[in-house]
Design a protein around this motif. Structure first.
Motif, PDB file in Angstrom:
ATOM      1  N   GLN A   4     -14.100  -3.225  -5.257  1.00 62.84           N
ATOM      2  CA  GLN A   4     -14.469  -2.317  -4.175  1.00 62.84           C
ATOM      3  C   GLN A   4     -13.916  -0.917  -4.429  1.00 62.84           C
ATOM      4  O   GLN A   4     -12.759  -0.745  -4.777  1.00 62.84           O
ATOM      5  N   SER A   5     -14.785   0.069  -4.238  1.00 64.74           N
ATOM      6  CA  SER A   5     -14.409   1.459  -4.401  1.00 64.74           C
ATOM      7  C   SER A   5     -13.551   1.920  -3.235  1.00 64.74           C
ATOM      8  O   SER A   5     -13.751   1.495  -2.099  1.00 64.74           O
ATOM      9  N   LEU A   6     -12.595   2.770  -3.521  1.00 68.64           N
ATOM     10  CA  LEU A   6     -11.754   3.356  -2.478  1.00 68.64           C
ATOM     11  C   LEU A   6     -11.841   4.869  -2.525  1.00 68.64           C
ATOM     12  O   LEU A   6     -10.847   5.570  -2.417  1.00 68.64           O
ATOM     13  N   ASN A   7     -13.038   5.402  -2.693  1.00 72.58           N
ATOM     14  CA  ASN A   7     -13.226   6.843  -2.782  1.00 72.58           C
ATOM     15  C   ASN A   7     -13.589   7.493  -1.455  1.00 72.58           C
ATOM     16  O   ASN A   7     -13.347   8.673  -1.256  1.00 72.58           O
ATOM     17  N   LYS A   8     -14.205   6.713  -0.566  1.00 69.25           N
ATOM     18  CA  LYS A   8     -14.663   7.252   0.718  1.00 69.25           C
ATOM     19  C   LYS A   8     -14.193   6.309   1.818  1.00 69.25           C
ATOM     20  O   LYS A   8     -14.720   5.216   1.981  1.00 69.25           O
ATOM     21  N   ILE A   9     -13.201   6.782   2.552  1.00 68.06           N
ATOM     22  CA  ILE A   9     -12.526   5.936   3.547  1.00 68.06           C
ATOM     23  C   ILE A   9     -12.650   6.567   4.929  1.00 68.06           C
ATOM     24  O   ILE A   9     -12.345   7.744   5.110  1.00 68.06           O
ATOM     25  N   HIS A  10     -13.091   5.769   5.885  1.00 69.26           N
ATOM     26  CA  HIS A  10     -13.174   6.218   7.268  1.00 69.26           C
ATOM     27  C   HIS A  10     -12.162   5.408   8.079  1.00 69.26           C
ATOM     28  O   HIS A  10     -12.222   4.186   8.102  1.00 69.26           O
ATOM     29  N   ILE A  11     -11.238   6.106   8.735  1.00 71.87           N
ATOM     30  CA  ILE A  11     -10.228   5.469   9.586  1.00 71.87           C
ATOM     31  C   ILE A  11     -10.560   5.812  11.027  1.00 71.87           C
ATOM     32  O   ILE A  11     -10.700   6.982  11.370  1.00 71.87           O
ATOM     33  N   ILE A  12     -10.680   4.782  11.859  1.00 73.36           N
ATOM     34  CA  ILE A  12     -10.991   4.996  13.274  1.00 73.36           C
ATOM     35  C   ILE A  12      -9.975   4.241  14.132  1.00 73.36           C
ATOM     36  O   ILE A  12      -9.491   3.180  13.762  1.00 73.36           O
ATOM     37  N   GLY A  13      -9.658   4.831  15.263  1.00 74.64           N
ATOM     38  CA  GLY A  13      -8.743   4.222  16.224  1.00 74.64           C
ATOM     39  C   GLY A  13      -8.527   5.195  17.360  1.00 74.64           C
ATOM     40  O   GLY A  13      -8.972   6.340  17.311  1.00 74.64           O
ATOM     41  N   LYS A  24      -2.678  10.322   5.853  1.00 72.66           N
ATOM     42  CA  LYS A  24      -1.756  11.090   5.006  1.00 72.66           C
ATOM     43  C   LYS A  24      -1.171  10.215   3.900  1.00 72.66           C
ATOM     44  O   LYS A  24      -1.068  10.636   2.745  1.00 72.66           O
ATOM     45  N   GLU A  25      -0.756   8.997   4.261  1.00 72.38           N
ATOM     46  CA  GLU A  25      -0.165   8.089   3.282  1.00 72.38           C
ATOM     47  C   GLU A  25      -1.182   7.684   2.221  1.00 72.38           C
ATOM     48  O   GLU A  25      -0.874   7.689   1.024  1.00 72.38           O
ATOM     49  N   LEU A  26      -2.403   7.329   2.642  1.00 73.63           N
ATOM     50  CA  LEU A  26      -3.443   6.965   1.683  1.00 73.63           C
ATOM     51  C   LEU A  26      -3.829   8.153   0.805  1.00 73.63           C
ATOM     52  O   LEU A  26      -4.061   8.000  -0.393  1.00 73.63           O
ATOM     53  N   SER A  27      -3.881   9.323   1.408  1.00 75.98           N
ATOM     54  CA  SER A  27      -4.216  10.538   0.672  1.00 75.98           C
ATOM     55  C   SER A  27      -3.215  10.777  -0.459  1.00 75.98           C
ATOM     56  O   SER A  27      -3.600  11.060  -1.594  1.00 75.98           O
ATOM     57  N   ALA A  28      -1.952  10.644  -0.148  1.00 76.84           N
ATOM     58  CA  ALA A  28      -0.903  10.843  -1.166  1.00 76.84           C
ATOM     59  C   ALA A  28      -0.959   9.757  -2.229  1.00 76.84           C
ATOM     60  O   ALA A  28      -0.848  10.043  -3.428  1.00 76.84           O
TER      61      ALA A  28
END
Length: 158
Positions: A4-13, A24-28
């Motif tokens: 699975q690719s992890l290039n485009k991630i959408h976080i919702i909550g 921020k953590e995933l970005s780093a």
């Protein structure tokens, strides 16, 4: 099995669920830029925030989505967000308990007022109260809408 690719991630909550912290953590960790979707809705100004028009909001979002890698995070799951959910490799739904979110809203406001934590908006009492409203609305309406409208993407849910 395809990796699975992890290039485009959408976080919702909801407000206070931990979206920005996780982004921020995933970005780093992944070296992928992250974007707060509130900035698609609002033009930040020293004189106060100005709501973008629908075309401006869509242009802002499309500018992000046209890149090869992104992490977007926000509470938004209205129809204008459909392309983001469609394009995402994974969708992370943060289901943080309501009481924890409420505590985090209070803690964040106090830290911002004491200038211990930076914010993209002026932390007024009005916005503080709106955060409780948005938190309750997400609990009662937003969560149901998300799982109803975007069930087609359940294979991407984390």
């Amino acid at each position: 099995m395809k990796k699975q690719s992890l290039n485009k991630i959408h976080i919702i909550g909801s407000v206070g669920s931990g979206k920005t912290t996780l982004a921020k953590e995933l970005s780093a960790m992944l070296r992928i830029p992250y974007f707060e979707l509130d900035n698609a809705v609002w033009i930040r100004s020293s004189n106060g925030d100005i709501r973008r028009t629908e075309p401006e909001r869509e242009e802002y979002l499309n500018g992000i989505l046209q890149t090869n890698q992104w992490i977007v995070e926000g509470i938004h799951n209205e129809d204008w967000m459909r392309s983001s959910f469609n394009e995402a490799d994974i969708i992370i739904y943060l289901n943080t308990r309501y009481s924890i979110r409420t505590y985090r809203i209070i803690k964040r406001f106090l830290k911002q007022k004491l200038r211990v934590e930076k914010s993209h908006y002026k932390p007024t009492f009005t916005i503080f109260m709106k955060m409780f409203k948005w938190n309750r609305s997400f609990e009662d309406v937003g969560k149901v809408n998300f799982f109803t409208n975007y069930a087609i993407h359940s294979n991407k849910f984390w």
